[in-house]
Structures are given as C-alpha cells and as structure tokens.
Design a protein around this motif. Structure first.
Motif, PDB file in Angstrom:
ATOM      1  N   SER A  50       4.905 -79.934  -8.471  1.00 47.76           N
ATOM      2  CA  SER A  50       4.307 -78.595  -8.511  1.00 47.76           C
ATOM      3  C   SER A  50       2.878 -78.594  -7.969  1.00 47.76           C
ATOM      4  O   SER A  50       2.493 -77.728  -7.182  1.00 47.76           O
ATOM      5  CB  SER A  50       4.332 -78.046  -9.939  1.00 47.76           C
ATOM      6  OG  SER A  50       3.509 -78.822 -10.797  1.00 47.76           O
ATOM      7  N   ASP A  74       4.019 -73.751 -14.773  1.00 48.35           N
ATOM      8  CA  ASP A  74       4.518 -73.877 -13.404  1.00 48.35           C
ATOM      9  C   ASP A  74       5.200 -75.217 -13.171  1.00 48.35           C
ATOM     10  O   ASP A  74       6.122 -75.326 -12.364  1.00 48.35           O
ATOM     11  CB  ASP A  74       3.359 -73.706 -12.405  1.00 48.35           C
ATOM     12  CG  ASP A  74       2.823 -72.286 -12.365  1.00 48.35           C
ATOM     13  OD1 ASP A  74       3.514 -71.378 -12.870  1.00 48.35           O
ATOM     14  OD2 ASP A  74       1.712 -72.083 -11.843  1.00 48.35           O
ATOM     15  N   SER A  75       4.732 -76.234 -13.867  1.00 45.71           N
ATOM     16  CA  SER A  75       5.292 -77.575 -13.690  1.00 45.71           C
ATOM     17  C   SER A  75       6.530 -77.817 -14.530  1.00 45.71           C
ATOM     18  O   SER A  75       7.287 -78.752 -14.267  1.00 45.71           O
ATOM     19  CB  SER A  75       4.224 -78.625 -14.037  1.00 45.71           C
ATOM     20  OG  SER A  75       4.702 -79.925 -13.843  1.00 45.71           O
ATOM     21  N   SER A  76       6.743 -76.983 -15.540  1.00 49.62           N
ATOM     22  CA  SER A  76       7.822 -77.242 -16.502  1.00 49.62           C
ATOM     23  C   SER A  76       9.198 -77.246 -15.855  1.00 49.62           C
ATOM     24  O   SER A  76      10.101 -77.943 -16.321  1.00 49.62           O
ATOM     25  CB  SER A  76       7.773 -76.202 -17.631  1.00 49.62           C
ATOM     26  OG  SER A  76       7.973 -74.893 -17.116  1.00 49.62           O
ATOM     27  N   GLN A  77       9.386 -76.467 -14.781  1.00 48.08           N
ATOM     28  CA  GLN A  77      10.698 -76.444 -14.122  1.00 48.08           C
ATOM     29  C   GLN A  77      11.051 -77.811 -13.548  1.00 48.08           C
ATOM     30  O   GLN A  77      12.219 -78.201 -13.499  1.00 48.08           O
ATOM     31  CB  GLN A  77      10.718 -75.402 -13.009  1.00 48.08           C
ATOM     32  CG  GLN A  77       9.696 -75.650 -11.902  1.00 48.08           C
ATOM     33  CD  GLN A  77       9.870 -74.712 -10.728  1.00 48.08           C
ATOM     34  OE1 GLN A  77      10.980 -74.477 -10.261  1.00 48.08           O
ATOM     35  NE2 GLN A  77       8.765 -74.150 -10.245  1.00 48.08           N
ATOM     36  N   PHE A  78      10.028 -78.580 -13.164  1.00 48.31           N
ATOM     37  CA  PHE A  78      10.267 -79.917 -12.635  1.00 48.31           C
ATOM     38  C   PHE A  78      10.386 -80.953 -13.745  1.00 48.31           C
ATOM     39  O   PHE A  78      11.020 -81.989 -13.556  1.00 48.31           O
ATOM     40  CB  PHE A  78       9.138 -80.319 -11.678  1.00 48.31           C
ATOM     41  CG  PHE A  78       9.018 -79.413 -10.489  1.00 48.31           C
ATOM     42  CD1 PHE A  78       9.941 -79.484  -9.458  1.00 48.31           C
ATOM     43  CD2 PHE A  78       7.992 -78.485 -10.399  1.00 48.31           C
ATOM     44  CE1 PHE A  78       9.846 -78.656  -8.342  1.00 48.31           C
ATOM     45  CE2 PHE A  78       7.882 -77.654  -9.293  1.00 48.31           C
ATOM     46  CZ  PHE A  78       8.812 -77.741  -8.263  1.00 48.31           C
ATOM     47  N   LEU A 130      12.080 -80.737 -16.533  1.00 51.86           N
ATOM     48  CA  LEU A 130      13.475 -80.854 -16.961  1.00 51.86           C
ATOM     49  C   LEU A 130      14.255 -81.742 -16.000  1.00 51.86           C
ATOM     50  O   LEU A 130      15.058 -82.575 -16.408  1.00 51.86           O
ATOM     51  CB  LEU A 130      14.109 -79.467 -17.051  1.00 51.86           C
ATOM     52  CG  LEU A 130      13.494 -78.528 -18.093  1.00 51.86           C
ATOM     53  CD1 LEU A 130      14.165 -77.160 -18.034  1.00 51.86           C
ATOM     54  CD2 LEU A 130      13.613 -79.116 -19.491  1.00 51.86           C
ATOM     55  N   SER A 131      13.995 -81.554 -14.700  1.00 51.60           N
ATOM     56  CA  SER A 131      14.686 -82.364 -13.702  1.00 51.60           C
ATOM     57  C   SER A 131      14.286 -83.824 -13.812  1.00 51.60           C
ATOM     58  O   SER A 131      15.121 -84.725 -13.775  1.00 51.60           O
ATOM     59  CB  SER A 131      14.371 -81.836 -12.296  1.00 51.60           C
ATOM     60  OG  SER A 131      14.898 -82.695 -11.315  1.00 51.60           O
ATOM     61  N   TYR A 187      14.257 -82.000  -3.051  1.00 43.45           N
ATOM     62  CA  TYR A 187      13.135 -81.074  -2.924  1.00 43.45           C
ATOM     63  C   TYR A 187      12.695 -80.808  -1.485  1.00 43.45           C
ATOM     64  O   TYR A 187      12.352 -79.664  -1.158  1.00 43.45           O
ATOM     65  CB  TYR A 187      11.956 -81.581  -3.770  1.00 43.45           C
ATOM     66  CG  TYR A 187      12.247 -81.509  -5.241  1.00 43.45           C
ATOM     67  CD1 TYR A 187      12.329 -80.282  -5.897  1.00 43.45           C
ATOM     68  CD2 TYR A 187      12.479 -82.666  -5.972  1.00 43.45           C
ATOM     69  CE1 TYR A 187      12.626 -80.224  -7.242  1.00 43.45           C
ATOM     70  CE2 TYR A 187      12.778 -82.616  -7.319  1.00 43.45           C
ATOM     71  CZ  TYR A 187      12.847 -81.387  -7.960  1.00 43.45           C
ATOM     72  OH  TYR A 187      13.152 -81.324  -9.289  1.00 43.45           O
ATOM     73  N   LYS A 202      15.196 -74.701  -7.522  1.00 42.61           N
ATOM     74  CA  LYS A 202      15.809 -74.726  -8.854  1.00 42.61           C
ATOM     75  C   LYS A 202      17.129 -75.488  -8.838  1.00 42.61           C
ATOM     76  O   LYS A 202      17.526 -76.095  -9.846  1.00 42.61           O
ATOM     77  CB  LYS A 202      16.031 -73.304  -9.362  1.00 42.61           C
ATOM     78  CG  LYS A 202      17.060 -72.493  -8.584  1.00 42.61           C
ATOM     79  CD  LYS A 202      17.253 -71.119  -9.207  1.00 42.61           C
ATOM     80  CE  LYS A 202      18.320 -70.305  -8.458  1.00 42.61           C
ATOM     81  NZ  LYS A 202      18.516 -68.972  -9.076  1.00 42.61           N
ATOM     82  N   ASN A 241      16.660 -79.128  -9.363  1.00 45.64           N
ATOM     83  CA  ASN A 241      16.535 -79.417 -10.791  1.00 45.64           C
ATOM     84  C   ASN A 241      17.888 -79.372 -11.481  1.00 45.64           C
ATOM     85  O   ASN A 241      18.229 -80.247 -12.283  1.00 45.64           O
ATOM     86  CB  ASN A 241      15.600 -78.395 -11.448  1.00 45.64           C
ATOM     87  CG  ASN A 241      14.201 -78.421 -10.856  1.00 45.64           C
ATOM     88  OD1 ASN A 241      13.749 -79.451 -10.381  1.00 45.64           O
ATOM     89  ND2 ASN A 241      13.528 -77.291 -10.873  1.00 45.64           N
ATOM     90  N   ILE A 273       7.129 -71.849  -5.564  1.00 40.28           N
ATOM     91  CA  ILE A 273       6.286 -72.761  -6.340  1.00 40.28           C
ATOM     92  C   ILE A 273       4.842 -72.288  -6.296  1.00 40.28           C
ATOM     93  O   ILE A 273       4.351 -71.955  -5.230  1.00 40.28           O
ATOM     94  CB  ILE A 273       6.391 -74.192  -5.797  1.00 40.28           C
ATOM     95  CG1 ILE A 273       7.825 -74.687  -5.927  1.00 40.28           C
ATOM     96  CG2 ILE A 273       5.462 -75.131  -6.533  1.00 40.28           C
ATOM     97  CD1 ILE A 273       8.051 -76.034  -5.330  1.00 40.28           C
TER      98      ILE A 273
END
Length: 438
Positions: free
Chosen positions: A73, A223-227, A229-230, A360, A370, A373, A438
């Motif tokens: 991110s 903003d970084s949380s989506q990454f 989880l991945s 990515y 997404k 992820n 992003i």
C-alpha cells in the motif's frame, strides 16, 4: 546493443536499474542465508536447526503483522506522490508510528502467550531475538525506495551490513549451546541496516519524520489492511507447516520422519531452498509493481513470462535432478535426508513466478488488486482443508505437508488465471479508463 551498453544507457532509477538492484539485494540475502544454514546444520545438528526453524516460522507471523501490508500500500502511494517530499515524509511517519504500535502488541503476545510454552532460557532468548530481528527488518522503509525506484541508493551498503551479520554467526555460534545467538546475529545486522537507511533517507533523499495526527495513522492502517489479509493468508500457507510438524505431528521418535524435531529440521532445510528460489524471483515482481501501477505496460508482463520463466523452469529441473549431491555439498552428510521433502516441494518454486507477476503487478494494474488478495485467501482455505483432512485421517506428516504446499501454490495460480482471463478486456484499456484504487 550488448548488456554493458544497455546498462550504461539506462535511465536513472529506471525499471532495469531497480530490478537489478533488487536482485543484488535478494541474491546476497539468499546466498548468505544459505551459507549460514549449511554451517548451522553442521554445528548444531538437525534437531536444533528444527528448533530454530520453528522459532523462525513463529516469528514470520509477527513479521507479517508488523509489516501490515505497507510494503504494497505504501509503495503504491509513494510511487504516485514521489515529487511531494512533504507528503512522502507524512507517509513515512504514519507507517513508522503504526509499526511502533504493532511492535508493542507483538511483544505482549510473545511474552504472555508463547514464552510460557517454551523450555529453557536459550529457547526463550532465541524467540525474543527473532522478534527483535523482525522489528528491525520491518522498520526498514523499503516501500519508500521501491516507490521512488531508487533501490540502487541503499543496495550495496545494505549488502555490506548483511555480510557483517553473517560473519557474526561464524564467530558467535561455535557449539550447540550457542544456538540462541543465531537470531541475535541477524538482529544486529538488521539494526545496522536500519540506522544507515534512515540516515540516507534524511540526508540524501530529503525525507524525514514529521508530526502526524492519530487519524492519519489510522487511515494508513485502514488502507493497508486489505493487503494484511492476503499476506497473513500467505504466511499461513508458508509457515504453518513447520509449526504443525513441531507441535501437531504424532511421532514415535524412531526415525527421522516420525520424530517431530528432526522432521521440522528437514522441512526447514528444504524450505530454505524454496525460499531462496522465491527470493530469486520476487525482485522482478517487486520492481514491476510500482512500474505497472504508473504505466500499465502489460507487454512487459508477457516478456517476463516468455523470457524469464523458461530459465526458472530449467533451474527447477536441475535442482530436482541433482538434489542429492547439491544438498550433501551444502548441508553435509545429513543433507541426503532432505532430498525427498525438497523434491516434493519443487512445484512450489515452479508455480511461484507466474503467481508473482500475475498477482499485484498485473491484477493491481488492471484495477483488480482485491482479487490478488482473494486468491491468496482461496489458497489458504485449500491449505487448511488439506491440513485438517491429514490431521483427521493419516495424521500430520512431512511428505503430506510438502505435497500440500505445492497444491496450495497451484490453486492460487489457477484462481488468478481465471480472474485475468475473465477480465481480459481490461488489458487493452488505456490507463485513464481503469485506475488502481490504492
């Protein structure tokens, strides 16, 4: 134009330069790491190597939590705002502040939930040194240099510092009782790199710390949380094997495949080779990511698959065929016992490169980050189902988990291929039609 002329005529901070510097950094880490692994195998033995391996796998979960996806991110944000020094300083300050918070949480988790289950002062110290090493590593602002595409600025010095930490292993780890000093050597090297990089960032690049509000820090975390989880899902896929072998494998201790400590040590050595292969591939994806987010040049993805991937496949075939002499040379006589698990895990390396470049760099540039992820989460579900099935039927075993790792990597690749083919019309759209969120 030959290679030397191509390099001399390169544009400063170009994709070519960034990729080469990432390769130098990763290759040095790979080579030095494998050198110390072979030394530790001879000095400590497979059981203590397994103990350190279990500690490293546990520490890797902390590393993923501490990074929290900022490597992706924040890199994208830095790439998009590279001409605004004030904004870059704000991003740096927010990310570091967030990681300080995560460091405190990690230390509390280690102290109250993990340390009570450890045996002996040496093992406890090893786990704390592993955490210290992770904190120092994750505090390195790699995202800043990758986003600015200026990896050449820190690569050579970072390699020199890494070389010093490697020498410390040979100096301090002389007998089995010294096993806990191994992660301390890595921590010292990472702390040295940390001090240099922040000096360089401030004095040479002109980016330093600035006052930020709690709300701004929270925005960066969100903003970084989506990454996260991945990356957490990927961490489960790659690190849980060692912990399951150590703590969940039913064993009589009569041979190397039924003794949990020995099985963990064998897996750790095989996994070291796979990690080295991954590290040899990841610089291409790491340098492609900011380039693709800015230019959406999908032709370069095709070139990477056509010209780089065949070389990787040839390398995997070579290691598979000559695993026994290579492992014996590297690890000593006990290396022959690593041949079987390594061959079962070779498909992980085979599938890793297309997973990197189609993840990515490709899906992110298509505006479908997404799904990168989600695909990793899908692989984690496959892995967990497989591990649970093994646990309830034949039991946790070294061969089963090695095969499961390969199946998991393949499932992620197939998922990403399906998404790209389903949305292939986005590959032909101009940059302004579909931008990254992003």
């Amino acid at each position: 134009m030959n290679i030397k002329e191509k390099w001399r005529s390169r544009q400063r901070h170009s994709l070519l330069e960034n990729t080469v510097m990432l390769y130098i950094l990763q290759f040095s880490n790979m080579a030095l790491g494998m050198l110390t692994q072979g030394y530790k195998m001879r000095v400590l033995g497979v059981e203590l190597v397994g103990l350190l391996g279990a500690g490293q796998y546990a520490a890797n979960f902390f590393l993923i939590f501490l990074d929290f996806g900022f490597l992706l991110s924040a890199t994208a944000k830095v790439s998009a705002r590279r001409d605004n020094k004030h904004e870059l300083s704000r991003i740096l300050s927010c990310v570091v502040a967030a990681k300080v918070i995560f460091t405190i949480i990690s230390a509390l988790v280690l102290t109250f939930f993990i340390v009570p289950s450890l045996t002996g002062t040496g093992e406890v110290l090893a786990y704390y040194f592993f955490l210290l090493s992770c904190v120092a590593a994750t505090m390195l602002p790699d995202y800043m240099y990758r986003g600015l595409e200026q990896m050449s600025a820190i690569t050579i010095r970072a390699v020199a510092i890494k070389f010093v930490s490697t020498l410390l292993v040979f100096v301090l780890v002389q007998k089995p009782e010294d096993f806990y000093l191994s992660p301390l050597c890595t921590a010292i090297g990472n702390l040295g790199a940390l001090a240099f990089v922040y000096w360089h960032l401030r004095s040479k690049v002109g980016i330093g710390f600035t006052r930020v509000r709690l709300k701004e820090i929270w925005t960066e975390i969100a903003d970084s949380s989506q990454f996260l989880l991945s990356r957490m899902a990927a961490s489960i896929n790659s690190n849980l094997n060692g912990l399951l072998l150590k703590h969940a494998m039913p064993g009589s201790g009569l041979d190397m495949y039924t003794n949990p400590d020995i099985a963990t040590g064998l897996y750790t050595n095989a996994d070291t080779v796979i990690i080295a292969a991954r590290n040899g591939m990841s610089p291409i994806a790491d340098s492609l990511y900011p380039h693709m987010m800015k230019h959406r040049n999908f032709g370069i993805i095709k070139k990477a698959m056509l010209f780089v991937y065949p070389v990787i496949l040839a390398g995997c075939a070579f290691v598979f065929a000559f695993a026994e002499p290579l492992l014996t040379l590297w690890l000593g006589p006990e290396g022959v016992n690593v041949v079987f698990p390594l061959r079962l895990m070779i498909p992980v390396a085979v599938f890793a490169f297309p997973n990197y470049v189609l993840g990515y760099p490709t899906l992110g540039a298509m505006g479908l980050a997404k799904y990168a992820n989600i695909s990793t989460g899908f692989g984690t579900v496959i892995y967990l189902i497989g591990a649970f099935t093994c646990y309830k039927t034949v039991g946790i075993s070294l061969p089963a988990l090695c095969i499961l790792s390969s199946v998991t990597e393949l499932s992620i690749l197939l998922f990403r291929l399906v998404i790209i083919l389903t949305h292939r019309k986005l590959l032909k759209q101009p940059p302004e039609v579909k931008e990254s969120k992003i």
